[in-house]
Scaffold this motif. Structure first.
Motif, PDB file in Angstrom:
ATOM      1  N   ILE A 699       8.419  -5.801   9.746  1.00  9.03           N
ATOM      2  CA  ILE A 699       9.003  -5.741   8.392  1.00  9.03           C
ATOM      3  C   ILE A 699       8.064  -6.328   7.341  1.00  9.03           C
ATOM      4  O   ILE A 699       8.460  -6.574   6.208  1.00  9.03           O
ATOM      5  CB  ILE A 699      10.391  -6.431   8.322  1.00  9.03           C
ATOM      6  CG1 ILE A 699      10.285  -7.935   8.607  1.00  9.03           C
ATOM      7  CG2 ILE A 699      11.375  -5.774   9.276  1.00  9.03           C
ATOM      8  CD1 ILE A 699      11.506  -8.711   8.116  1.00  9.03           C
ATOM      9  N   LEU A 700       6.810  -6.567   7.731  1.00  8.94           N
ATOM     10  CA  LEU A 700       5.857  -7.092   6.742  1.00  8.94           C
ATOM     11  C   LEU A 700       5.069  -5.930   6.154  1.00  8.94           C
ATOM     12  O   LEU A 700       4.533  -5.108   6.885  1.00  8.94           O
ATOM     13  CB  LEU A 700       4.906  -8.104   7.399  1.00  8.94           C
ATOM     14  CG  LEU A 700       5.608  -9.331   7.978  1.00  8.94           C
ATOM     15  CD1 LEU A 700       4.616 -10.241   8.686  1.00  8.94           C
ATOM     16  CD2 LEU A 700       6.341 -10.109   6.891  1.00  8.94           C
ATOM     17  N   PRO A 701       4.996  -5.849   4.829  1.00 13.37           N
ATOM     18  CA  PRO A 701       4.266  -4.735   4.235  1.00 13.37           C
ATOM     19  C   PRO A 701       2.765  -4.808   4.526  1.00 13.37           C
ATOM     20  O   PRO A 701       2.248  -5.884   4.848  1.00 13.37           O
ATOM     21  CB  PRO A 701       4.539  -4.876   2.737  1.00 13.37           C
ATOM     22  CG  PRO A 701       5.176  -6.202   2.536  1.00 13.37           C
ATOM     23  CD  PRO A 701       5.626  -6.729   3.851  1.00 13.37           C
ATOM     24  N   ASN A 702       2.122  -3.690   4.427  1.00 16.04           N
ATOM     25  CA  ASN A 702       0.694  -3.574   4.752  1.00 16.04           C
ATOM     26  C   ASN A 702      -0.166  -4.139   3.614  1.00 16.04           C
ATOM     27  O   ASN A 702      -0.857  -3.405   2.928  1.00 16.04           O
ATOM     28  CB  ASN A 702       0.374  -2.096   4.992  1.00 16.04           C
ATOM     29  CG  ASN A 702      -1.028  -1.881   5.533  1.00 16.04           C
ATOM     30  OD1 ASN A 702      -1.645  -2.810   6.059  1.00 16.04           O
ATOM     31  ND2 ASN A 702      -1.533  -0.660   5.399  1.00 16.04           N
ATOM     32  N   TYR A 703      -0.109  -5.464   3.439  1.00 13.28           N
ATOM     33  CA  TYR A 703      -0.848  -6.107   2.353  1.00 13.28           C
ATOM     34  C   TYR A 703      -2.118  -6.759   2.881  1.00 13.28           C
ATOM     35  O   TYR A 703      -2.082  -7.481   3.875  1.00 13.28           O
ATOM     36  CB  TYR A 703       0.007  -7.194   1.688  1.00 13.28           C
ATOM     37  CG  TYR A 703       1.105  -6.663   0.808  1.00 13.28           C
ATOM     38  CD1 TYR A 703       1.137  -5.339   0.382  1.00 13.28           C
ATOM     39  CD2 TYR A 703       2.140  -7.507   0.394  1.00 13.28           C
ATOM     40  CE1 TYR A 703       2.162  -4.875  -0.426  1.00 13.28           C
ATOM     41  CE2 TYR A 703       3.163  -7.044  -0.411  1.00 13.28           C
ATOM     42  CZ  TYR A 703       3.171  -5.729  -0.813  1.00 13.28           C
ATOM     43  OH  TYR A 703       4.180  -5.282  -1.600  1.00 13.28           O
ATOM     44  N   TRP A 704      -3.194  -6.535   2.198  1.00 10.36           N
ATOM     45  CA  TRP A 704      -4.473  -7.150   2.543  1.00 10.36           C
ATOM     46  C   TRP A 704      -5.065  -7.771   1.279  1.00 10.36           C
ATOM     47  O   TRP A 704      -4.803  -7.295   0.177  1.00 10.36           O
ATOM     48  CB  TRP A 704      -5.473  -6.084   3.019  1.00 10.36           C
ATOM     49  CG  TRP A 704      -5.205  -5.553   4.382  1.00 10.36           C
ATOM     50  CD1 TRP A 704      -4.107  -4.847   4.782  1.00 10.36           C
ATOM     51  CD2 TRP A 704      -6.050  -5.682   5.530  1.00 10.36           C
ATOM     52  NE1 TRP A 704      -4.220  -4.522   6.107  1.00 10.36           N
ATOM     53  CE2 TRP A 704      -5.410  -5.015   6.592  1.00 10.36           C
ATOM     54  CE3 TRP A 704      -7.289  -6.281   5.758  1.00 10.36           C
ATOM     55  CZ2 TRP A 704      -5.961  -4.947   7.870  1.00 10.36           C
ATOM     56  CZ3 TRP A 704      -7.836  -6.206   7.032  1.00 10.36           C
ATOM     57  CH2 TRP A 704      -7.177  -5.550   8.070  1.00 10.36           C
ATOM     58  N   ASP A 705      -5.877  -8.814   1.484  1.00  9.51           N
ATOM     59  CA  ASP A 705      -6.755  -9.214   0.390  1.00  9.51           C
ATOM     60  C   ASP A 705      -8.091  -8.545   0.679  1.00  9.51           C
ATOM     61  O   ASP A 705      -8.148  -7.565   1.412  1.00  9.51           O
ATOM     62  CB  ASP A 705      -6.864 -10.744   0.267  1.00  9.51           C
ATOM     63  CG  ASP A 705      -7.422 -11.384   1.515  1.00  9.51           C
ATOM     64  OD1 ASP A 705      -8.109 -10.687   2.291  1.00  9.51           O
ATOM     65  OD2 ASP A 705      -7.194 -12.574   1.742  1.00  9.51           O
ATOM     66  N   ARG A 706      -9.175  -9.062   0.151  1.00  8.29           N
ATOM     67  CA  ARG A 706     -10.454  -8.401   0.397  1.00  8.29           C
ATOM     68  C   ARG A 706     -10.903  -8.541   1.846  1.00  8.29           C
ATOM     69  O   ARG A 706     -11.741  -7.789   2.324  1.00  8.29           O
ATOM     70  CB  ARG A 706     -11.540  -9.009  -0.496  1.00  8.29           C
ATOM     71  CG  ARG A 706     -11.511  -8.463  -1.873  1.00  8.29           C
ATOM     72  CD  ARG A 706     -12.515  -9.173  -2.747  1.00  8.29           C
ATOM     73  NE  ARG A 706     -12.184  -8.928  -4.134  1.00  8.29           N
ATOM     74  CZ  ARG A 706     -12.437  -7.788  -4.760  1.00  8.29           C
ATOM     75  NH1 ARG A 706     -13.042  -6.819  -4.133  1.00  8.29           N
ATOM     76  NH2 ARG A 706     -12.088  -7.638  -6.011  1.00  8.29           N
ATOM     77  N   ILE A 707     -10.384  -9.538   2.524  1.00  3.29           N
ATOM     78  CA  ILE A 707     -10.889  -9.827   3.862  1.00  3.29           C
ATOM     79  C   ILE A 707      -9.832  -9.660   4.942  1.00  3.29           C
ATOM     80  O   ILE A 707     -10.090  -9.061   5.981  1.00  3.29           O
ATOM     81  CB  ILE A 707     -11.446 -11.275   3.915  1.00  3.29           C
ATOM     82  CG1 ILE A 707     -12.659 -11.399   2.994  1.00  3.29           C
ATOM     83  CG2 ILE A 707     -11.804 -11.673   5.332  1.00  3.29           C
ATOM     84  CD1 ILE A 707     -13.160 -12.800   2.834  1.00  3.29           C
ATOM     85  N   SER A 708      -8.651 -10.192   4.688  1.00  2.00           N
ATOM     86  CA  SER A 708      -7.711 -10.285   5.809  1.00  2.00           C
ATOM     87  C   SER A 708      -6.357  -9.666   5.478  1.00  2.00           C
ATOM     88  O   SER A 708      -6.012  -9.487   4.315  1.00  2.00           O
ATOM     89  CB  SER A 708      -7.514 -11.749   6.181  1.00  2.00           C
ATOM     90  OG  SER A 708      -6.968 -12.439   5.087  1.00  2.00           O
ATOM     91  N   CYS A 709      -5.614  -9.388   6.540  1.00  2.00           N
ATOM     92  CA  CYS A 709      -4.265  -8.873   6.340  1.00  2.00           C
ATOM     93  C   CYS A 709      -3.310 -10.057   6.266  1.00  2.00           C
ATOM     94  O   CYS A 709      -3.613 -11.144   6.746  1.00  2.00           O
ATOM     95  CB  CYS A 709      -3.909  -7.910   7.458  1.00  2.00           C
ATOM     96  SG  CYS A 709      -4.056  -8.606   9.084  1.00  2.00           S
ATOM     97  N   GLN A 710      -2.185  -9.846   5.659  1.00  5.32           N
ATOM     98  CA  GLN A 710      -1.337 -10.965   5.256  1.00  5.32           C
ATOM     99  C   GLN A 710       0.002 -10.978   5.963  1.00  5.32           C
ATOM    100  O   GLN A 710       0.507  -9.940   6.371  1.00  5.32           O
ATOM    101  CB  GLN A 710      -1.130 -10.911   3.746  1.00  5.32           C
ATOM    102  CG  GLN A 710      -2.422 -10.805   2.970  1.00  5.32           C
ATOM    103  CD  GLN A 710      -3.354 -11.950   3.253  1.00  5.32           C
ATOM    104  OE1 GLN A 710      -2.911 -13.098   3.377  1.00  5.32           O
ATOM    105  NE2 GLN A 710      -4.628 -11.683   3.395  1.00  5.32           N
ATOM    106  N   HIS A 711       0.580 -12.148   6.083  1.00  3.72           N
ATOM    107  CA  HIS A 711       1.855 -12.252   6.792  1.00  3.72           C
ATOM    108  C   HIS A 711       2.942 -12.964   6.016  1.00  3.72           C
ATOM    109  O   HIS A 711       4.067 -13.015   6.461  1.00  3.72           O
ATOM    110  CB  HIS A 711       1.667 -13.014   8.105  1.00  3.72           C
ATOM    111  CG  HIS A 711       0.566 -12.485   8.958  1.00  3.72           C
ATOM    112  ND1 HIS A 711       0.638 -11.271   9.575  1.00  3.72           N
ATOM    113  CD2 HIS A 711      -0.632 -13.003   9.291  1.00  3.72           C
ATOM    114  CE1 HIS A 711      -0.476 -11.056  10.262  1.00  3.72           C
ATOM    115  NE2 HIS A 711      -1.258 -12.089  10.095  1.00  3.72           N
TER     116      HIS A 711
END
Ligand SMILES: Nc1nc2c(c(=O)[nH]1)N[C@H]1C(S)=C(S)[C@@H](COP(=O)(O)OP(=O)(O)OC[C@H]3O[C@@H](n4cnc5c(=O)[nH]c(N)nc54)[C@H](O)[C@@H]3O)O[C@H]1N2
Ligand SMILES: Nc1nc2c(c(=O)[nH]1)N[C@H]1C(S)=C(S)[C@@H](COP(=O)(O)OP(=O)(O)OC[C@H]3O[C@@H](n4cnc5c(=O)[nH]c(N)nc54)[C@H](O)[C@@H]3O)O[C@H]1N2
Ligand code: SF4
Ligand SMILES: [Mo]
Length: 722
Positions: A699-711
């Motif tokens: 249920i976590l959206p596919n969000y990334w910063d420039r380097i890593s994916c987020q939780h």
């Protein structure tokens, strides 16, 4: 998810396997409990040295072995780093080895979607044929048609064996857990101070004056390291803990600040402003370490205590007290939690904290520096692989690109050596994986990865094979084989070697076992020359890398022995063209605090690890661990519960823009009002109800910063179920 789901699947799988002979170790007795599996057969008891492959504390232990069975494991009492401790998840290995749920034979997917048991030789044949076909069809382009997710927690030699096998196709696409772990921190540390991990060691803690555990829940994430916190306290070190939650680490802190999730970057920018305004720093030293020092003051000017209070939800008094402590402390160590990287503003936050340490000259010297979780891997792997396969020009993908490649149907083979649930939007990830025609999973149990695979190869647990590992202090440890693995389980170094040797006997080295590979490695890579297997075997806690010769002494403390940072210029920058600067702080993407979807999803979702579980797979299959587990609990503050008319124990749907999962409400002041916390470790396919839940990444959206994916940090809501 209906309760019967995983049991049904498990039974289906067992039936298929049993048709081909006992594949699941059906007759194995259930382990009795934690780190202890009963008395075993008669015969002499041998003590064998080993280490735990789970977290980076990398506890060494003594196993008591009798009649081909590990009876118990006990922490090695002379281990300097652990003091002889181990934790429940590490000790569960004794049970996991003999688990009745373990799959011990290779299986291949049949055309009707079922499973067929095959031999190990057939499994190797299948992979060799597939790899050869891809190489033949795509030539040089095969490099981008084969990928792997890592790590192999098993041993470093398995990782090297796998990397070399990939390189036969020219592929360098091995995804480390990094992107979903602490990579925003490790990359920023690499960029700013020239070391992509901690710049000092944990035994410096008693030598500092102030220790800031910045989102670092040390007591639950590295339990044996509680003793270093205690030692520090005995020396009068002030421990400040920054965590929106109350945890077991709160008990050892002199002061805890509970900022709103994802707002630490504002807090750090405010600290920079406060220290610049109130003196307490040596300008010459600061200029020595910070290249564009003059850019700093105007950049952080707007981060007044009032602005920080508004962003973080902390009171002006708490903030000022914290800043005054930082400004006045002669030596400060900051321990960065991985949690800071789990927000889309993590890079910004970590950069400001590192700048803060530089401003107060807290990076170089005794009792100073930065610590992290999952500290850097000792170097040399790439050099070693290049030695056999030549240098490669293929640029490495990150998982976001690999996912894209899979979605477009351009990946032919995926070696799935991790969970895929570690990435956000795991359902989307699964859809992408389903487009790959050949997925190989080396594993242990019926998991979602097993379900996603076309070929399953049963792996070995630590005590069933030899090999080296490395820990958070960059200490390298050695483990002997203690017992034979059940059924046709093979260590991954063997599987990848067997495939590699068949595909390319010219280049792929013909190593006999991990010790042989290790010897070749340490003979070739200069920084490993002093780290012989003999010395590793002797030491109760391994050897701290690097050791260029047998005479060289192990090093502890600051890595900046030459008195300057290890970046090419020896300095760092306030303003980075790609990674920004302190003033660019904003609330994380998806957070209702910044207004994203705030009406529909007003609560802030945080999730994290629990003391007794290791990540999202193995310990979920341990009955001994299950006794600590509570399924998908959701911590809700009493005020939030009251506003939502929720009672203790209520069943709810936890919903985000990406989907919903079921859980139960646990009302507690351990979370902040308006924020919820739920564990990251559970797994949907375990037969043990206490450890079972649809994974939080679903249920976590596919969000990334420039380097890593987020939780963390996205908005959510709780819908009461009847
Ligand atoms: N939602 C959410 N996701 C997260 C996190 C979070 O907090 N929340 N945390 C992130 C972090 S910090 C990390 S490090 C990653 C970790 O994520 P993963 O690396 O996916 O961790 P595991 O669940 O342990 O999965 C490891 C897999 O490797 C296999 N394996 C383990 N040991 C061995 C071995 O000895 N040999 C072989 N062949 N296979 C083995 C197991 O079958 C298992 O499926 O997850 C990240 N993902
Ligand atoms: N028991 C156990 N220990 C482990 C692991 C495991 O799976 N289980 N995995 C190991 C690995 S691979 C890693 S990378 C580390 C990772 O460790 P982390 O990623 O740091 O672990 P988390 O539990 O996600 O988060 C740690 C704490 O950060 C807090 N937190 C959440 N949001 C914020 C925030 O915005 N600001 C601040 N200041 N704090 C916040 C959480 O409440 C939590 O208590 O743990 C290691 N240790
Ligand atoms: S999980 Fe970590 S702390 Fe626990 S026994 Fe293993 S290495 Fe030690
Ligand atoms: Mo991690």
């Amino acid at each position: 998810m209906p309760d019967s789901y995983s049991r049904r699947n498990f039974l289906k799988l067992s039936a298929a396997l049993l048709a081909g002979g006992a594949a699941i170790s059906a007759g194995a007795p259930l382990a009795q409990g934690m780190g202890f599996s009963g008395t075993g057969d008669a015969g002499p008891v041998n003590e064998v040295k080993g280490y735990c492959p789970f977290c980076q504390v990398r506890c060494t232990y003594r196993a008591r072995v009798r009649g081909g069975k590990v009876l118990s494991v006990t922490g090695e009492k002379d281990n300097y780093w652990t003091g002889g401790a181990m934790c429940p998840k590490g000790m569960s290995i004794v049970e996991l080895m003999g688990s009745p749920y373990r799959i011990t034979e290779p299986m291949r997917r049949t055309s009707d979607g079922g499973w067929e048991r095959i031999s190990y030789a057939q499994a190797v044949d299948m992979v060799v044929e597939r790899m050869a076909a891809v190489i033949k069809k795509h030539g040089k382009d095969a490099a981008n048609r084969v990928g792997m997710t890592m790590p192999l927690w098993d041993c470093r030699e398995s990782e090297i064996a796998a990397l070399m096998m990939l390189r036969i196709a020219g592929s360098v696409h091995a995804m480390p857990p990094g992107e979903s772990c602490v990579s925003s921190a490790s990359n920023m540390l690499g960029d700013m101070i020239g070391v992509n991990c901690g710049s000092t060691k944990v035994d410096e803690l008693p030598k500092t004056r102030t220790l800031v555990l910045w989102g670092a829940n040390v007591c639950e994430l590295y339990p044996p390291y509680s003793r270093w916190l205690e030692k520090a306290r005995e020396k009068g070190v002030k421990i400040v803990y920054l965590d929106p939650r109350r945890t077991r680490t709160s008990l050892l802190a002199d002061m805890q600040l509970r900022p709103l999730p994802g707002t630490d970057g504002a807090l750090a920018a405010g600290a920079l402003r406060y220290i610049l305004e109130n003196g307490g720093y040596d300008e010459e030293r600061a200029r020595f370490q910070i290249e564009d020092f003059d850019a700093l003051a105007p950049d952080v000017e707007s981060f007044t205590v009032e602005r920080v209070a508004e962003a973080t939800g902390l009171s002006s008094e708490e903030i000022t007290k914290f800043y005054a402590l930082l400004a006045g402390s002669p030596r400060t160590i900051v321990w960065l939690g991985g949690s800071l990287c789990r927000y889309t503003n993590g890079i910004n936050c970590v950069r400001s904290i590192i700048l803060m340490q530089a401003l107060r000259d807290n990076l170089i010297g005794e009792g100073k520096g930065m610590l992290t979780f999952q500290s850097g891997k000792p170097a040399g792997d790439e050099e070693f692989v290049d030695h056999y396969f030549g240098e490669t020009k293929t640029p490495k993908m990150n998982f976001r690109r690999l996912r894209n490649t899979m979605e477009k149907g351009r990946l032919d083979i995926l070696f799935l050596n991790s969970s895929y649930r570690r990435y956000p939007d795991s359902k989307g990830v699964r859809k992408a994986i389903d487009k790959v025609p050949f997925v190989v999973h080396c594993g242990f149990f019926l998991t979602e990865e097993t379900e996603a695979a076309d070929l399953f190869v049963p792996a070995t647990f630590g005590p069933e094979s030899q090999g080296s590992g490395y820990g958070n202090e960059q200490q390298v440890v050695w483990r002997e084989k203690m017992v034979d693995a059940p059924g046709s389980c093979v260590p991954s170094w063997q599987f990848y070697r067997d495939v590699g040797r068949r595909l390319d006997p010219e280049r792929y080295p013909d190593f006999r076992d991990p010790e042989d590979l290790y010897r070749r490695f340490s003979a070739l890579i200069p920084s490993w020359k002093g780290m012989t297997p003999e010395r590793l075997r002797e030491s109760p806690d391994g050897l701290v890398w690097p050791l260029y010769s047998l005479e060289e002494k192990e090093r502890s403390g600051s890595v900046f022995t030459e008195g300057k940072l290890l970046t090419p210029s020896g300095r760092m920058k306030v303003v980075h063209p790609l990674f920004g600067q302190p003033s660019k702080w904003t609330f994380p993407k998806g957070s209702p605090l910044g207004g994203d979807h705030a009406d529909e999803f007003p609560l802030v979702l945080t999730q994290g690890k629990q003391l007794w579980h290791w990540q999202q797979t193995l310990t979920n299959f341990s009955r001994a661990v299950a006794q600590f587990s509570n399924g998908r609990f959701i911590w809700v503050h009493p005020e939030t519960a009251k506003a939502l008319r929720l009672e203790q124990g209520d069943r709810v749907m936890l919903e985000t823009i990406a989907g919903g999962i079921e859980g139960w409400v646990d009302i507690t002041e351990n979370v902040l009002p308006g924020t919820i916390f739920t564990p990251s470790n559970l797994n949907a396919t375990t037969p043990l109800a206490e450890n079972r839940s649809e994974h939080i990444s679903s249920i976590l959206p596919n969000y990334w910063d420039r380097i890593s994916c987020q939780h963390n940090g996205v908005g959510c809501r709780l819908r009461k179920l009847a």
